[in-house]
Design a protein around this motif. Sequence first.
Motif, PDB file in Angstrom:
ATOM      1  N   ALA A 103       0.818  -1.224   0.000  1.00 21.03           N
ATOM      2  CA  ALA A 103       0.000   0.000   0.000  1.00 21.03           C
ATOM      3  C   ALA A 103       0.845   1.265   0.000  1.00 21.03           C
ATOM      4  CB  ALA A 103      -0.923   0.006   1.208  1.00 21.03           C
ATOM      5  N   VAL A 104       0.333   2.281  -0.673  1.00 17.41           N
ATOM      6  CA  VAL A 104       0.893   3.623  -0.580  1.00 17.41           C
ATOM      7  C   VAL A 104      -0.003   4.428   0.350  1.00 17.41           C
ATOM      8  CG1 VAL A 104       1.984   3.616  -2.854  1.00 17.41           C
ATOM      9  CG2 VAL A 104      -0.381   4.398  -2.633  1.00 17.41           C
ATOM     10  N   GLY A 105       0.576   5.394   1.035  1.00 17.04           N
ATOM     11  CA  GLY A 105      -0.210   6.205   1.957  1.00 17.04           C
ATOM     12  C   GLY A 105       0.393   7.582   2.120  1.00 17.04           C
ATOM     13  N   ALA A 106      -0.368   8.483   2.714  1.00 20.57           N
ATOM     14  CA  ALA A 106       0.106   9.838   2.972  1.00 20.57           C
ATOM     15  C   ALA A 106      -0.768  10.469   4.049  1.00 20.57           C
ATOM     16  CB  ALA A 106       0.062  10.690   1.700  1.00 20.57           C
ATOM     17  N   ARG A 107      -0.265  11.526   4.663  1.00 12.14           N
ATOM     18  CA  ARG A 107      -1.038  12.259   5.668  1.00 12.14           C
ATOM     19  C   ARG A 107      -1.876  13.335   4.991  1.00 12.14           C
ATOM     20  NH1 ARG A 107       3.887  11.468   8.450  1.00 12.14           N
ATOM     21  NH2 ARG A 107       4.697  13.511   7.833  1.00 12.14           N
ATOM     22  N   TYR A 108      -3.050  13.557   5.566  1.00 15.08           N
ATOM     23  CA  TYR A 108      -3.984  14.553   5.025  1.00 15.08           C
ATOM     24  C   TYR A 108      -4.427  15.487   6.153  1.00 15.08           C
ATOM     25  CZ  TYR A 108      -4.155  12.147   0.575  1.00 15.08           C
ATOM     26  OH  TYR A 108      -3.808  11.604  -0.643  1.00 15.08           O
ATOM     27  N   PRO A 109      -3.702  16.602   6.339  1.00 15.74           N
ATOM     28  CA  PRO A 109      -3.970  17.524   7.451  1.00 15.74           C
ATOM     29  C   PRO A 109      -5.407  18.058   7.470  1.00 15.74           C
ATOM     30  CG  PRO A 109      -1.870  18.024   6.424  1.00 15.74           C
ATOM     31  CD  PRO A 109      -2.544  17.027   5.538  1.00 15.74           C
ATOM     32  N   SER A 110      -6.024  18.190   6.301  1.00 20.43           N
ATOM     33  CA  SER A 110      -7.393  18.729   6.261  1.00 20.43           C
ATOM     34  C   SER A 110      -8.384  17.807   6.961  1.00 20.43           C
ATOM     35  CB  SER A 110      -7.840  18.947   4.817  1.00 20.43           C
ATOM     36  OG  SER A 110      -7.928  17.703   4.126  1.00 20.43           O
ATOM     37  N   GLN A 111      -8.014  16.533   7.121  1.00 21.28           N
ATOM     38  CA  GLN A 111      -8.898  15.569   7.774  1.00 21.28           C
ATOM     39  C   GLN A 111      -8.602  15.424   9.262  1.00 21.28           C
ATOM     40  OE1 GLN A 111     -11.444  14.466   5.979  1.00 21.28           O
ATOM     41  NE2 GLN A 111     -10.537  15.739   4.376  1.00 21.28           N
ATOM     42  N   GLY A 112      -7.672  16.229   9.765  1.00 28.72           N
ATOM     43  CA  GLY A 112      -7.374  16.193  11.183  1.00 28.72           C
ATOM     44  C   GLY A 112      -5.939  15.776  11.454  1.00 28.72           C
ATOM     45  N   PHE A 113      -5.499  16.041  12.665  1.00 31.84           N
ATOM     46  CA  PHE A 113      -4.129  15.723  13.055  1.00 31.84           C
ATOM     47  C   PHE A 113      -3.910  14.210  13.000  1.00 31.84           C
ATOM     48  CE2 PHE A 113      -0.954  14.590  16.284  1.00 31.84           C
ATOM     49  CZ  PHE A 113       0.117  15.348  15.836  1.00 31.84           C
ATOM     50  N   GLY A 114      -2.892  13.787  12.271  1.00 25.43           N
ATOM     51  CA  GLY A 114      -2.560  12.374  12.187  1.00 25.43           C
ATOM     52  C   GLY A 114      -3.392  11.578  11.208  1.00 25.43           C
ATOM     53  N   ALA A 115      -4.290  12.235  10.467  1.00 26.11           N
ATOM     54  CA  ALA A 115      -5.134  11.510   9.508  1.00 26.11           C
ATOM     55  C   ALA A 115      -4.281  10.988   8.352  1.00 26.11           C
ATOM     56  CB  ALA A 115      -6.229  12.417   8.974  1.00 26.11           C
ATOM     57  N   GLU A 116      -4.448   9.702   8.018  1.00 28.03           N
ATOM     58  CA  GLU A 116      -3.687   9.067   6.953  1.00 28.03           C
ATOM     59  C   GLU A 116      -4.616   8.255   6.053  1.00 28.03           C
ATOM     60  OE1 GLU A 116       0.651   8.107   8.801  1.00 28.03           O
ATOM     61  OE2 GLU A 116      -0.992   6.857   9.542  1.00 28.03           O
ATOM     62  N   LEU A 117      -4.389   8.372   4.751  1.00 26.91           N
ATOM     63  CA  LEU A 117      -5.155   7.600   3.789  1.00 26.91           C
ATOM     64  C   LEU A 117      -4.215   6.635   3.072  1.00 26.91           C
ATOM     65  CD1 LEU A 117      -8.024   8.470   1.505  1.00 26.91           C
ATOM     66  CD2 LEU A 117      -5.943   7.661   0.379  1.00 26.91           C
ATOM     67  N   TYR A 118      -4.703   5.406   2.846  1.00 32.05           N
ATOM     68  CA  TYR A 118      -3.902   4.371   2.196  1.00 32.05           C
ATOM     69  C   TYR A 118      -4.667   3.759   1.023  1.00 32.05           C
ATOM     70  CZ  TYR A 118      -0.906   4.365   6.348  1.00 32.05           C
ATOM     71  OH  TYR A 118      -0.043   4.719   7.358  1.00 32.05           O
ATOM     72  N   ILE A 119      -3.891   3.315   0.029  1.00 24.92           N
ATOM     73  CA  ILE A 119      -4.438   2.554  -1.091  1.00 24.92           C
ATOM     74  C   ILE A 119      -3.607   1.284  -1.237  1.00 24.92           C
ATOM     75  CG2 ILE A 119      -4.920   2.502  -3.562  1.00 24.92           C
ATOM     76  CD1 ILE A 119      -5.096   5.548  -3.491  1.00 24.92           C
ATOM     77  N   SER A 120      -4.263   0.146  -1.113  1.00 27.20           N
ATOM     78  CA  SER A 120      -3.586  -1.142  -1.232  1.00 27.20           C
ATOM     79  C   SER A 120      -3.952  -1.819  -2.541  1.00 27.20           C
ATOM     80  CB  SER A 120      -3.983  -2.055  -0.055  1.00 27.20           C
ATOM     81  OG  SER A 120      -3.524  -3.374  -0.265  1.00 27.20           O
ATOM     82  N   ASP A 121      -2.941  -2.194  -3.307  1.00 27.78           N
ATOM     83  CA  ASP A 121      -3.139  -2.995  -4.515  1.00 27.78           C
ATOM     84  C   ASP A 121      -3.038  -4.453  -4.092  1.00 27.78           C
ATOM     85  OD1 ASP A 121      -3.047  -4.387  -6.881  1.00 27.78           O
ATOM     86  OD2 ASP A 121      -1.645  -3.039  -7.874  1.00 27.78           O
ATOM     87  N   CYS A 122      -4.168  -5.112  -3.989  1.00 31.52           N
ATOM     88  CA  CYS A 122      -4.212  -6.484  -3.480  1.00 31.52           C
ATOM     89  C   CYS A 122      -3.915  -7.523  -4.550  1.00 31.52           C
ATOM     90  CB  CYS A 122      -5.584  -6.762  -2.862  1.00 31.52           C
ATOM     91  SG  CYS A 122      -5.978  -5.667  -1.493  1.00 31.52           S
ATOM     92  N   GLY A 123      -3.842  -7.103  -5.802  1.00 30.84           N
ATOM     93  CA  GLY A 123      -3.494  -8.024  -6.879  1.00 30.84           C
ATOM     94  C   GLY A 123      -4.667  -8.595  -7.640  1.00 30.84           C
TER      95      GLY A 123
END
Length: 301
Positions: free
Chosen positions: A205-225
Amino acid sequence: MFHTRATVMSCALLLAASACSLAAGPQTVLPSGTTVKGWKQMGGVKVFNNKTIFDLVDGEGDAILAYSFRGCAHGEYGPAKSAQPAITIDVYDMGDPLNAYGLFSSSDRSSGKATALGSEGVKIGQSGLNFWKGRYLVRTTLIGRGAAFPSNQTAQTAYAKATAAKITGPGGPPALLKALPGGRQPHSERYTRKNVSGQAFLNNAVGARYPSQGFGAELYISDCGSPAAAKASFDAYRSYEKAGKGLVPVKGIGDAAFSVSDRFAKNVVVARKGKYVVWILRAKDVKGATMLVKKAVAGLR
């Protein structure tokens, strides 16, 4: 046994190709000692594999192996009149750009200041100059009293650039990274190969922090195959969250989605589409989290 001339030639070609394959490796990326005028390469190149890598980086060996490490070449360089090296260069072959980026983003990037080198580089204090490009992670280090001399720092930069130039092929971020929606915190992107968010059912999975969604908010996308594997991961995630509060399905996002209030991860929204699973953790509210997940899912093909 009878061999035709064609058979003998075919065997010879296969043996030659095999020899070339064995000879090729991270050592071919190390720069020439004469890249810098008045400097030289000292001693022979040392090559490390998945068993001996601990001899080079004892405390980080397991983290490197987690990204499908193939091998590392270590070279030492110094002024021609010196008996001691001033710079070391380590070239890690990680198998593909995604793994090279993953190791860089999980360790090197957080240790230094961004600099234009390779696909992405960092300057670490006065001694380190690291970057990733293609399937390689490269770390150059000034050793001993080397960092105290501007001429050594200039030589380090020259060697690093020469190394980057020897790595051919397309640059830029891995394709999966481009799937992350906008609005993320700069340089917070990363790739995790296994046990994402501490869960064995979430990988690649790739992920990143998104400050607009709150402190420590992280979104991930997993390529499961595959869609089947994505469904299995999604179902495992939903089962894991049964202890949370307000677990409810969310309509209109991908193939399936749910939201839940987790004791530790706060507001969580999880969705699947095709072979992908998308989720956000520690969001300040469900509405904003849902909108961001929906945006991420809409960009998947």
